[in-house]
Design a protein around this motif. Sequence first.
Motif, PDB file in Angstrom:
ATOM      1  N   ASP A   1      -2.611 -12.019 -26.135  1.00 46.92           N
ATOM      2  CA  ASP A   1      -3.498 -11.102 -25.404  1.00 46.92           C
ATOM      3  C   ASP A   1      -4.240 -10.146 -26.334  1.00 46.92           C
ATOM      4  N   ASN A   2      -3.676  -9.941 -27.533  1.00 49.16           N
ATOM      5  CA  ASN A   2      -4.296  -8.967 -28.453  1.00 49.16           C
ATOM      6  C   ASN A   2      -5.286  -9.618 -29.425  1.00 49.16           C
ATOM      7  N   TRP A   3      -5.807 -10.766 -29.045  1.00 51.47           N
ATOM      8  CA  TRP A   3      -6.765 -11.468 -29.920  1.00 51.47           C
ATOM      9  C   TRP A   3      -8.141 -10.835 -29.775  1.00 51.47           C
ATOM     10  N   ASN A   4      -8.537 -10.054 -30.733  1.00 50.54           N
ATOM     11  CA  ASN A   4      -9.883  -9.479 -30.779  1.00 50.54           C
ATOM     12  C   ASN A   4     -10.672 -10.197 -31.871  1.00 50.54           C
ATOM     13  N   LEU A   5     -11.658 -10.938 -31.466  1.00 49.46           N
ATOM     14  CA  LEU A   5     -12.340 -11.828 -32.401  1.00 49.46           C
ATOM     15  C   LEU A   5     -13.159 -11.077 -33.439  1.00 49.46           C
ATOM     16  N   ASN A   6     -13.097 -11.572 -34.673  1.00 45.83           N
ATOM     17  CA  ASN A   6     -13.944 -11.036 -35.730  1.00 45.83           C
ATOM     18  C   ASN A   6     -15.121 -11.980 -35.972  1.00 45.83           C
ATOM     19  N   ASP A   7     -15.970 -11.638 -36.933  1.00 44.04           N
ATOM     20  CA  ASP A   7     -17.209 -12.397 -37.146  1.00 44.04           C
ATOM     21  C   ASP A   7     -16.954 -13.862 -37.522  1.00 44.04           C
ATOM     22  N   SER A   8     -15.980 -14.105 -38.410  1.00 44.30           N
ATOM     23  CA  SER A   8     -15.753 -15.492 -38.845  1.00 44.30           C
ATOM     24  C   SER A   8     -15.209 -16.343 -37.703  1.00 44.30           C
TER      25      SER A   8
ATOM     26  N   MET B   1     -15.829 -15.790 -34.414  1.00 46.39           N
ATOM     27  CA  MET B   1     -16.936 -15.990 -33.472  1.00 46.39           C
ATOM     28  C   MET B   1     -17.908 -17.039 -33.992  1.00 46.39           C
ATOM     29  N   ASP B   2     -18.163 -16.992 -35.296  1.00 47.07           N
ATOM     30  CA  ASP B   2     -19.083 -17.976 -35.893  1.00 47.07           C
ATOM     31  C   ASP B   2     -18.525 -19.387 -35.745  1.00 47.07           C
ATOM     32  N   LEU B   3     -17.228 -19.554 -35.974  1.00 44.36           N
ATOM     33  CA  LEU B   3     -16.607 -20.872 -35.850  1.00 44.36           C
ATOM     34  C   LEU B   3     -16.605 -21.334 -34.397  1.00 44.36           C
ATOM     35  N   ILE B   4     -16.268 -20.446 -33.477  1.00 42.93           N
ATOM     36  CA  ILE B   4     -16.267 -20.793 -32.052  1.00 42.93           C
ATOM     37  C   ILE B   4     -17.665 -21.187 -31.589  1.00 42.93           C
ATOM     38  N   ARG B   5     -18.641 -20.401 -32.005  1.00 38.84           N
ATOM     39  CA  ARG B   5     -20.040 -20.681 -31.647  1.00 38.84           C
ATOM     40  C   ARG B   5     -20.463 -22.063 -32.146  1.00 38.84           C
ATOM     41  N   THR B   6     -20.059 -22.390 -33.369  1.00 39.60           N
ATOM     42  CA  THR B   6     -20.462 -23.668 -33.963  1.00 39.60           C
ATOM     43  C   THR B   6     -19.760 -24.839 -33.291  1.00 39.60           C
ATOM     44  N   ILE B   7     -18.475 -24.713 -33.002  1.00 41.67           N
ATOM     45  CA  ILE B   7     -17.748 -25.781 -32.283  1.00 41.67           C
ATOM     46  C   ILE B   7     -18.414 -26.036 -30.933  1.00 41.67           C
ATOM     47  N   ALA B   8     -18.732 -24.955 -30.233  1.00 39.44           N
ATOM     48  CA  ALA B   8     -19.285 -25.072 -28.881  1.00 39.44           C
ATOM     49  C   ALA B   8     -20.648 -25.753 -28.844  1.00 39.44           C
ATOM     50  N   LYS B   9     -21.385 -25.694 -29.941  1.00 34.64           N
ATOM     51  CA  LYS B   9     -22.731 -26.302 -29.984  1.00 34.64           C
ATOM     52  C   LYS B   9     -22.691 -27.828 -29.984  1.00 34.64           C
ATOM     53  N   PHE B  10     -21.546 -28.409 -30.332  1.00 33.72           N
ATOM     54  CA  PHE B  10     -21.492 -29.848 -30.593  1.00 33.72           C
ATOM     55  C   PHE B  10     -22.108 -30.712 -29.474  1.00 33.72           C
ATOM     56  N   PRO B  11     -21.708 -30.535 -28.196  1.00 33.31           N
ATOM     57  CA  PRO B  11     -22.306 -31.382 -27.151  1.00 33.31           C
ATOM     58  C   PRO B  11     -23.824 -31.249 -27.048  1.00 33.31           C
ATOM     59  N   LEU B  12     -24.324 -30.028 -27.248  1.00 30.84           N
ATOM     60  CA  LEU B  12     -25.782 -29.832 -27.199  1.00 30.84           C
ATOM     61  C   LEU B  12     -26.480 -30.536 -28.355  1.00 30.84           C
TER      62      LEU B  12
ATOM     63  N   TYR C   1     -11.283 -20.107 -42.942  1.00 33.82           N
ATOM     64  CA  TYR C   1     -10.053 -20.484 -43.654  1.00 33.82           C
ATOM     65  C   TYR C   1      -9.787 -19.552 -44.843  1.00 33.82           C
ATOM     66  N   LYS C   2     -10.860 -19.233 -45.552  1.00 33.05           N
ATOM     67  CA  LYS C   2     -10.711 -18.413 -46.759  1.00 33.05           C
ATOM     68  C   LYS C   2     -10.509 -16.930 -46.447  1.00 33.05           C
ATOM     69  N   SER C   3     -11.002 -16.478 -45.284  1.00 31.52           N
ATOM     70  CA  SER C   3     -10.975 -15.030 -45.011  1.00 31.52           C
ATOM     71  C   SER C   3      -9.861 -14.593 -44.067  1.00 31.52           C
ATOM     72  N   GLU C   4      -9.259 -15.549 -43.311  1.00 29.39           N
ATOM     73  CA  GLU C   4      -8.282 -15.151 -42.298  1.00 29.39           C
ATOM     74  C   GLU C   4      -6.913 -15.773 -42.533  1.00 29.39           C
ATOM     75  N   GLN C   5      -5.875 -14.985 -42.339  1.00 29.94           N
ATOM     76  CA  GLN C   5      -4.514 -15.508 -42.362  1.00 29.94           C
ATOM     77  C   GLN C   5      -4.250 -16.194 -41.020  1.00 29.94           C
ATOM     78  N   VAL C   6      -3.602 -17.334 -41.067  1.00 31.21           N
ATOM     79  CA  VAL C   6      -3.281 -18.053 -39.835  1.00 31.21           C
ATOM     80  C   VAL C   6      -1.768 -18.027 -39.602  1.00 31.21           C
ATOM     81  N   LEU C   7      -1.028 -18.647 -40.496  1.00 28.03           N
ATOM     82  CA  LEU C   7       0.422 -18.713 -40.338  1.00 28.03           C
ATOM     83  C   LEU C   7       1.046 -17.347 -40.574  1.00 28.03           C
ATOM     84  N   GLY C   8       1.894 -16.923 -39.624  1.00 28.81           N
ATOM     85  CA  GLY C   8       2.617 -15.660 -39.789  1.00 28.81           C
ATOM     86  C   GLY C   8       1.860 -14.436 -39.351  1.00 28.81           C
ATOM     87  N   CYS C   9       0.620 -14.607 -38.850  1.00 32.99           N
ATOM     88  CA  CYS C   9      -0.123 -13.425 -38.384  1.00 32.99           C
ATOM     89  C   CYS C   9       0.229 -13.147 -36.912  1.00 32.99           C
TER      90      CYS C   9
END
Length: 584
Positions: free
Chosen positions: A495-502, A504-515, A544-552
């Motif tokens: 619930d505490n996921w507040n998206l940062n720029d990287s 949002m950019d990745l989500i935006r790019t994934i979502a464009k695929f069908p279009l 990948y380079k800017s965000e920690q994934v495992l253990g965050c």
Amino acid sequence: MYFEIKNDALKSIKNSLKKLNYEIPEDIKLEFPPNPKMGDLSTTVSFQLAKKLKMSPMDITTKIMENIETSEIFDRVKSKGPYINFFINYDLFSKKLLETVSDNCGKLPSTGKKIVLEHTSANPNGPLHIGHIRNSIIGDSLKRLLKTAGNEVDTQYYVNDMGRQIAMIVFGMEKLGLNIDEDLAENYKNNENQLDNKIDHQIGQLYFKVNEYINENNDQKIEVDNLIKTYESGSNPEKDKVFEKAVNDCLTGVKQTLSKLNVVHDDFIWEGRFVRNGDVDNLVKDLIATDYTKADEVLCLDLEDFGIEKELVLRRSDGTSLYSTRDLAYHKWKSEQGDSVLDILGSDHKLAIKQISIALNLLDEKSPEVIFYEFIILPEGSMSTRRGVFISVDELIEEAISRANKEIKDRRVDLDEEEINKISEEIGIGAIRYFISKVSPEKHITFKWDEALSFERGCASIQYAHARACKLLEKCGHFDLNEEKLSLSSDKIEDNWNLNDSEMDLIRTIAKFPLVVEESANMMRVHPIAQYAQDLASAFNKFYKSEQVLGCEIESARLLLVDKARIAIKNSLNLLGVAAPTKM
């Protein structure tokens, strides 16, 4: 997801126009702004309406903005000059995206349309060479794209079994004692060594020798002409078998090469069938009935009334058909097999297609849609030919895999030989296919090895992003690498996921695929898919380079995001016929 966003934006614009009693354009333009800070979607509808309303685009935008209402999927709508920009509510959008992106990401609903797509169709008188490869890759990638966009696609290879080249090969076998060594060909098939032993290469060498002999013994051309007549008449079953075996042998080698490139045809259509079943004769009779034909020594179609000075020859003086006539019969048959016909052809075929299209129109048949491509060349000195005649596709493949192999060995000393060979092939073939796919067919290509095999900006960089995602997911303990499945579900998103720029950019790019799939299929071009795959890999690498994934604190959300990026990368590469390695 972007379809939902697009439809919501369109609905908002149309409702606003309705309130204003403005006529709603049939095709309201929506586009992605160059910078996401300017919005996620932008419309130029005010420019579309300006002339009819006799108002400035700026004034129209002001009126629309006074009446616009949007759904909760949009955070806000703002105008910038005459442009109307929609900003996505990413808190809502991101969770919806992670819920909806599945293994068939990019797949569009069925159109109910069948497309007959012909590509490659090289003469069966030797191996595929560098001049054929762009045809094969454009054709196969388009097949993948158009099928993903909801079409039924039947890919065909038109086999020229009645041409002079095949008659020359048969002449070489029967009159000059030249033969194919079946044992060497079988040995190559099993062990994949010594290209000179590959069956289509043996046939190419045989053809080369016959060609030299005919050039030195011009009187022997009559013998080749007689073989053509005999085969076309179907009067000698034993001779037919010789022709058919020569063609099939060459096609065996061609199919081996295409298989290496991940290219598969649905059908191989032999031109001889249209002579034997009477289609060619019937077509010629129908064209004679149009009163546009004339006969002197040969029968031809006069195209002067259509602005083409060059006549289309339909029949030789000896009564035999020509490739152009048989091709016409094939196109007539193709037009009955689907809703549309699509040909991939070199730019040197433009006149021939104009002639064929006019002839088909005279017969009230569908003309083919054609994608013309310019040619591909290798920089001087980058490869040497075996015979000094041409560079075969097999040689190009060997060179690409060899260069990739060296690169992998330099980077990964921990891998065994089997793993290195597998990855080298995936990278080498991917380099060839991607480098050719990323350029629009109207442009010439100079194949540059350093660019094609670059881990920083070539196809390998996209494949590496996929391998990176797999490695990260494997570490989390919820990912089956063999099945490529993540066991986490979207209800695990914190619930505490507040998206940062990287993010949002990745989500935006994934979502464009069908279009991107839809737009690329509509324009029948694959280079936007190649660009999209590169953009997606770049967005993933930045994350990948800017965000920690495992253990965050938001590990589940980020793992799901990594997995959806992995799926989109894999599916976009698949549209280009490129493997997505799980390890590099």
